[in-house]
Scaffold this active site. Structure first.
Site, PDB file in Angstrom:
ATOM      1  N   ARG A   1       0.855  -1.192   0.000  1.00 23.19           N
ATOM      2  CA  ARG A   1       0.000   0.000   0.000  1.00 23.19           C
ATOM      3  C   ARG A   1       0.883   1.232   0.000  1.00 23.19           C
ATOM      4  O   ARG A   1       1.662   1.439   0.943  1.00 23.19           O
ATOM      5  CB  ARG A   1      -0.890   0.042   1.251  1.00 23.19           C
ATOM      6  CG  ARG A   1      -1.753  -1.181   1.472  1.00 23.19           C
ATOM      7  CD  ARG A   1      -3.024  -1.155   0.642  1.00 23.19           C
ATOM      8  NE  ARG A   1      -3.694  -2.445   0.684  1.00 23.19           N
ATOM      9  CZ  ARG A   1      -4.769  -2.718   1.402  1.00 23.19           C
ATOM     10  NH1 ARG A   1      -5.305  -1.785   2.159  1.00 23.19           N
ATOM     11  NH2 ARG A   1      -5.306  -3.915   1.364  1.00 23.19           N
TER      12      ARG A   1
ATOM     13  N   GLU B   1       0.435   4.041   0.945  1.00 25.27           N
ATOM     14  CA  GLU B   1      -0.231   5.024   1.798  1.00 25.27           C
ATOM     15  C   GLU B   1       0.806   5.957   2.399  1.00 25.27           C
ATOM     16  O   GLU B   1       1.859   5.510   2.832  1.00 25.27           O
ATOM     17  CB  GLU B   1      -0.974   4.306   2.931  1.00 25.27           C
ATOM     18  CG  GLU B   1      -2.197   3.592   2.422  1.00 25.27           C
ATOM     19  CD  GLU B   1      -2.787   2.632   3.445  1.00 25.27           C
ATOM     20  OE1 GLU B   1      -3.991   2.712   3.680  1.00 25.27           O
ATOM     21  OE2 GLU B   1      -2.048   1.798   3.968  1.00 25.27           O
TER      22      GLU B   1
ATOM     23  N   ARG C   1       0.066   2.286  13.052  1.00 20.15           N
ATOM     24  CA  ARG C   1      -0.729   1.163  12.542  1.00 20.15           C
ATOM     25  C   ARG C   1      -0.484   0.852  11.070  1.00 20.15           C
ATOM     26  O   ARG C   1      -0.989  -0.124  10.556  1.00 20.15           O
ATOM     27  CB  ARG C   1      -2.230   1.468  12.693  1.00 20.15           C
ATOM     28  CG  ARG C   1      -2.722   1.570  14.093  1.00 20.15           C
ATOM     29  CD  ARG C   1      -4.226   1.698  14.123  1.00 20.15           C
ATOM     30  NE  ARG C   1      -4.713   2.745  13.227  1.00 20.15           N
ATOM     31  CZ  ARG C   1      -4.666   4.034  13.499  1.00 20.15           C
ATOM     32  NH1 ARG C   1      -4.152   4.458  14.634  1.00 20.15           N
ATOM     33  NH2 ARG C   1      -5.131   4.930  12.639  1.00 20.15           N
ATOM     34  N   HIS C   2       0.273   1.719  10.390  1.00 23.23           N
ATOM     35  CA  HIS C   2       0.423   1.543   8.942  1.00 23.23           C
ATOM     36  C   HIS C   2       1.819   1.098   8.529  1.00 23.23           C
ATOM     37  O   HIS C   2       2.813   1.678   8.958  1.00 23.23           O
ATOM     38  CB  HIS C   2       0.089   2.847   8.212  1.00 23.23           C
ATOM     39  CG  HIS C   2      -1.376   3.139   8.191  1.00 23.23           C
ATOM     40  ND1 HIS C   2      -1.990   3.889   9.167  1.00 23.23           N
ATOM     41  CD2 HIS C   2      -2.342   2.747   7.325  1.00 23.23           C
ATOM     42  CE1 HIS C   2      -3.286   3.956   8.893  1.00 23.23           C
ATOM     43  NE2 HIS C   2      -3.534   3.277   7.793  1.00 23.23           N
TER      44      HIS C   2
ATOM     45  N   GLU D   1      -8.454  -1.428  13.399  1.00 21.49           N
ATOM     46  CA  GLU D   1      -9.115  -2.315  12.439  1.00 21.49           C
ATOM     47  C   GLU D   1      -8.158  -3.440  12.068  1.00 21.49           C
ATOM     48  O   GLU D   1      -7.036  -3.196  11.660  1.00 21.49           O
ATOM     49  CB  GLU D   1      -9.487  -1.508  11.193  1.00 21.49           C
ATOM     50  CG  GLU D   1     -10.111  -2.349  10.110  1.00 21.49           C
ATOM     51  CD  GLU D   1      -9.877  -1.761   8.723  1.00 21.49           C
ATOM     52  OE1 GLU D   1     -10.158  -0.566   8.493  1.00 21.49           O
ATOM     53  OE2 GLU D   1      -9.400  -2.516   7.852  1.00 21.49           O
TER      54      GLU D   1
ATOM     55  N   SER E   1     -11.086  -6.460   7.090  1.00 22.31           N
ATOM     56  CA  SER E   1     -12.295  -6.068   6.363  1.00 22.31           C
ATOM     57  C   SER E   1     -12.783  -7.290   5.632  1.00 22.31           C
ATOM     58  O   SER E   1     -11.969  -8.092   5.153  1.00 22.31           O
ATOM     59  CB  SER E   1     -11.995  -5.027   5.283  1.00 22.31           C
ATOM     60  OG  SER E   1     -11.613  -3.843   5.863  1.00 22.31           O
TER      61      SER E   1
ATOM     62  N   ARG F   1      -0.915  -6.331  12.331  1.00 20.63           N
ATOM     63  CA  ARG F   1      -1.837  -5.652  13.263  1.00 20.63           C
ATOM     64  C   ARG F   1      -2.402  -6.628  14.279  1.00 20.63           C
ATOM     65  O   ARG F   1      -2.568  -6.287  15.451  1.00 20.63           O
ATOM     66  CB  ARG F   1      -2.987  -4.988  12.502  1.00 20.63           C
ATOM     67  CG  ARG F   1      -2.556  -3.696  11.870  1.00 20.63           C
ATOM     68  CD  ARG F   1      -3.776  -2.854  11.542  1.00 20.63           C
ATOM     69  NE  ARG F   1      -3.404  -1.785  10.640  1.00 20.63           N
ATOM     70  CZ  ARG F   1      -4.264  -1.062   9.950  1.00 20.63           C
ATOM     71  NH1 ARG F   1      -5.560  -1.312  10.048  1.00 20.63           N
ATOM     72  NH2 ARG F   1      -3.852  -0.101   9.163  1.00 20.63           N
TER      73      ARG F   1
END
Ligand code: AMO
Length: 427
Positions: free
Chosen positions: A210, A212, A218-219, A350, A353, A401
């Site tokens: 990712r 991001e 958390r990333h 989270e 998903s 995570r």
């Protein structure tokens, strides 16, 4: 091959002979005796070297963290505070460690994050760091064996791809001969295509990328995604597969990793089913607290903290609005604004998903276009829906995570051996 470890000394009688191999974590030389604290992956032992013994004169050559092989035996009485002791009869130096060390193992000095991660091989010699990866491995094994027991087939799908799975913004572009291609964000499209291929239950454990920009605790820009997809199933079936997988992962970790419950936040196998709360219920709770969630918007960290404080640990938020879910998510039959989707949360974090997917090819094409994506880029995927695609559901679970929350680590990077983030691509 080494087949005797430091912890194998436990319970052995005085005089028991063995050969130990590992790292000389600390060396103390006195006039009449020398002590080495030897470390291997199972723990520590004090090696006692008597003055009149053969190895004594060589002790001063051994620097901290040098690799040694020690032949000797269990003493009559264990005097060491470590709780394990071994009398050396012969010491072979297999490799001397340079001095000074890039980071100390026994010294109580704070080492900054960059120094630690620039010297990660050394940082991982600290037992409190090494055990994170023992835990991660045991959690994964528990999940894997549960999925296998449920009839899943483990698969591997490509990581070099030509279309975005989770939307266009977070893609890493790479040169692929004369073309530009991407590193896959998720095996989503491939796991669904495998459902069309007639493998009814698949799972994959692999890297996901990712791009991001977030630099948060958390990333990661590369993480391990545990993905499942199953045919003839809905989001409720996917949730029960998830909670049982996680319970099995935690059970295996608590059972197989020494002293697991001492360093784990989760100390018992979690009870299933995990609690479920709908997105609309969350909005109502937040509104009662004076926080307004604009229609169809995601819940931010602050909001999730409020919701998370109502649960002990794991809980599901279900039926998210269609605006915040990817094109492949199915809509609830009785309320077109919401989806057959869920997130698994641990407090505000989270972890997963998932959803029941759209299996009708026309609806899917329309939903791709609604999200502003070019459906012709998805033809390879859409095609598989036109020749007999069953209803299906699945999820993606971030392993780092999950490890982070189970062990209560302050930062997800601690659960990645060599983390990739906005500024770190080294070592
Ligand atoms: P999603 O994008 O929510 O869903 O990702 C699934 C899970 O992957 C983990 N994750 C991350 N972990 C660390 N760093 C990141 N940057 C990061 N991004 C995601 C999280 C997250 O919950 N295709 C869907 C899954 C599905 O529906 O099957 C997907 O990828 O734990």
């Amino acid at each position: 091959m080494k087949n005797f470890f430091v912890s194998d000394l436990d319970g052995k009688s005085p005089g028991y002979e063995a050969t130990l191999q590992g790292w000389a974590q600390d060396i103390r030389l006195m006039k009449n005796v020398g002590f080495i604290v030897l470390r291997d992956q199972t723990g520590l032992v004090q090696i006692t070297v008597k003055k009149d013994s053969e190895p004594f004169p060589n002790l001063e050559k051994i620097s901290r963290e040098s690799v040694i092989r020690v032949r000797g035996k269990v003493p009559e009485k264990i005097m060491s505070k470590i709780g394990r002791e071994f009398i050396a009869e012969n010491i072979e130096i297999l490799n001397i460690a340079e001095t000074p060390l890039p980071i100390g193992i026994v010294d109580e000095v704070e080492v900054d994050f960059d120094t630690r991660f620039n010297n990660r091989f050394m940082d991982l010699r600290k037992p409190e760091h090494a055990r994170i990866f023992r835990a991660k491995s045991a959690i994964l094994w528990g999940i894997r064996s549960y999925l296998i027991s449920q009839g899943f087939t483990e698969v591997q799908t490509p990581k070099i791809v030509s279309a975005a799975t989770e939307g266009g913004a977070d893609l890493f572009r790479v040169k692929y001969f004369e073309k530009d291609v991407f590193l896959n964000q998720s095996p989503q499209l491939y796991k669904e295509m495998l459902i069309a291929s007639g493998v009814e239950k698949v799972f994959e454990v692999g890297p996901a990328f990712r791009a991001e920009e977030h630099n948060t605790p958390r990333h990661l820009n590369e993480f391990t995604s545990i993905d499942i997809e199953m045919a003839f199933a809905d989001h409720n079936d996917a949730m029960s597969m998830l909670e049982n997988s996680i319970a099995s992962g935690i059970e295996n970790f608590l059972k197989t990793v020494p002293n697991a419950s001492e360093f784990s936040l989760v100390k018992t196998k979690p009870k299933t089913p995990f609690p479920r709360i709908t997105y609309e219920e969350c909005v109502k709770i937040l509104r009662e607290k004076g926080i307004d969630v604009p229609k169809g918007e995601d819940l931010n960290n602050e909001m999730l903290k409020i919701i998370g404080s109502r649960f002990d640990n794991f809980y599901f938020i279900i039926h998210w609005p269609r605006e915040v879910r990817p094109f492949y998510t199915s809509i609830l039959e009785d309320n077109q604004n919401f989806t057959k989707s869920f997130d698994l949360q641990f407090r505000e974090i989270e972890l997963t998903s998932g959803a029941q997917r759209v299996h009708n090819p026309e609806t899917l094409k329309k939903k791709i276009e609604e999200k502003g994506l070019d459906s012709s880029n998805f033809e390879f995927y859409l095609k598989t829906f036109r020749y007999g695609m069953p209803p299906h559901a699945g999820w993606g679970l971030g392993l780092e995570r999950l490890t982070q929350v189970i062990l209560n680590l302050p930062n997800v990077r601690e659960a990645s051996l060599f983390p990739r983030d906005r500024t770190r691509v080294f070592p």
